[in-house]
Write an enzyme that holds these catalytic residues in place. Structure first.
Site, PDB file in Angstrom:
ATOM      1  CG  ASN A 141       8.977 -15.387  -0.784  1.00 59.77           C
ATOM      2  OD1 ASN A 141       8.796 -14.038  -0.830  1.00 59.77           O
ATOM      3  ND2 ASN A 141       8.758 -16.090  -0.026  1.00 59.77           N
ATOM      4  CB  THR A 193       4.063 -12.478  -2.328  1.00 62.60           C
ATOM      5  OG1 THR A 193       3.087 -13.312  -1.991  1.00 62.60           O
ATOM      6  CG2 THR A 193       4.411 -12.856  -3.807  1.00 62.60           C
ATOM      7  CG  HIS A 203      -3.935  -5.599   0.367  1.00 62.76           C
ATOM      8  ND1 HIS A 203      -3.046  -6.402   0.444  1.00 62.76           N
ATOM      9  CD2 HIS A 203      -4.959  -6.521   0.163  1.00 62.76           C
ATOM     10  CE1 HIS A 203      -3.073  -7.960   0.451  1.00 62.76           C
ATOM     11  NE2 HIS A 203      -4.487  -8.058   0.445  1.00 62.76           N
ATOM     12  CB  CYS A 259     -15.568   9.915   3.162  1.00 60.29           C
ATOM     13  SG  CYS A 259     -17.128  10.009   4.333  1.00 60.29           S
ATOM     14  CB  VAL A 313      -0.753   0.109   1.204  1.00 59.93           C
ATOM     15  CG1 VAL A 313      -1.863  -1.192   1.012  1.00 59.93           C
ATOM     16  CG2 VAL A 313      -0.226   0.134   2.511  1.00 59.93           C
TER      17      VAL A 313
HETATM   18 ZN    ZN Z   1     -17.849  12.054   3.418  1.00 51.53          ZN
END
Ligand code: ZN
Length: 252
Positions: free
Chosen positions: A218, A193, A119, A127, A101
């Site tokens: 890996n 991974t 992810h 929000c 991320v």
């Molecule tokens: Zn909002």
């Protein structure tokens, strides 16, 4: 844009699945993996678990403090991110499917449209009520200015990082596109991974089922090693650049 249309060119499509191991050289620990930071610390895991987060302002306050102090947003791309960006720059059709991320593939120069963030991204907020999004830096500036749990400026809803929390579903559209890429690619390179959790494991299996040449880089064994054409155990930072140079030469 679909993976299928991209793979109709002469050069074979290379799909790169990148996991936590790709970012450890940038100082970012493995958070989500089977032995990751969060799995080993249930209290820390609550800060990134959707139901706890939505129910408890104190969890949100601590979660914002964690985002403010962790080093993800300050991290720099490493040799692996740069080598992957070079592959794309050399004209090899590349799609990056990342479990990370941190946004470091894009910072290294891989165009954002070539990167699927399975992810989500820690570089944005979202929000939970109206889905408004914005740069994480803006939300963190409000925390720095004294808001313990900054609400959405559009609707007053609860804001969170635009990452997939525990207890949240992965985006079905992103997953669908990742599956299409896994099916269409000629080379599927899994880097850093463990291939032990979904969706990573499923994508590697899908690619192999559809005839892709599977390459695993890996440190530890993975459940897909016996299906791989090549398994590399050396450190990613030293193993990946020459491997990608070879793929570029093969592709030319
Ligand atoms: Zn909002």
């Amino acid at each position: 844009m679909s993976a299928t249309t991209e793979s109709t060119g002469r050069r074979p499509l290379v799909a790169i699945l990148s996991g936590a191991g790709v970012s450890t050289d940038s100082g970012i620990p493995d958070y989500r993996g089977p032995n990751g930071v969060w799995r080993r610390d249930p209290e820390a895991q609550k800060l990134v678990t959707y139901d706890y987060y939505m129910a408890d302002p104190e969890i949100r306050r601590r979660s914002w403090q964690m985002r403010r102090t962790n080093r993800t947003l300050a991290a720099e791309p490493n040799a692996a991110h740069l080598a992957i960006a070079d592959l794309e720059r050399e004209g090899v059709p590349v799609r990056v499917l990342t479990q990370n991320v941190d946004g470091l593939h894009q910072l290294a120069g891989t165009p954002a449209r070539k990167v699927l963030e399975l992810h989500g991204s820690a570089r944005s907020f979202v929000c939970t009520k109206c889905a408004a999004r914005g740069p994480m830096a803006d939300a963190l500036a409000r925390v720095e200015a004294g808001e313990a749990d900054p609400p959405c400026l559009e609707c007053g809803g609860i804001l969170k990082s635009a990452t997939v929390m525990f207890g949240e579903r992965l985006d079905p559209a992103v997953l669908g596109e990742a599956a299409a890429i896994a099916e269409a690619c000629e080379v599927f390179l899994a880097v850093g991974t463990s291939l032990q959790v979904q969706p990573a494991a499923g994508l590697a299996g899908l690619a192999a089922d559809h005839g892709a040449r599977l390459i695993v880089v890996n440190a530890e064994p993975t459940p897909y090693d016996d299906r791989a054409a090549e398994v590399v155990r050396e450190p990613i930072g030293t193993a990946l650049p020459p491997l990608l140079t070879r793929l570029t030469a093969e592709s030319a």
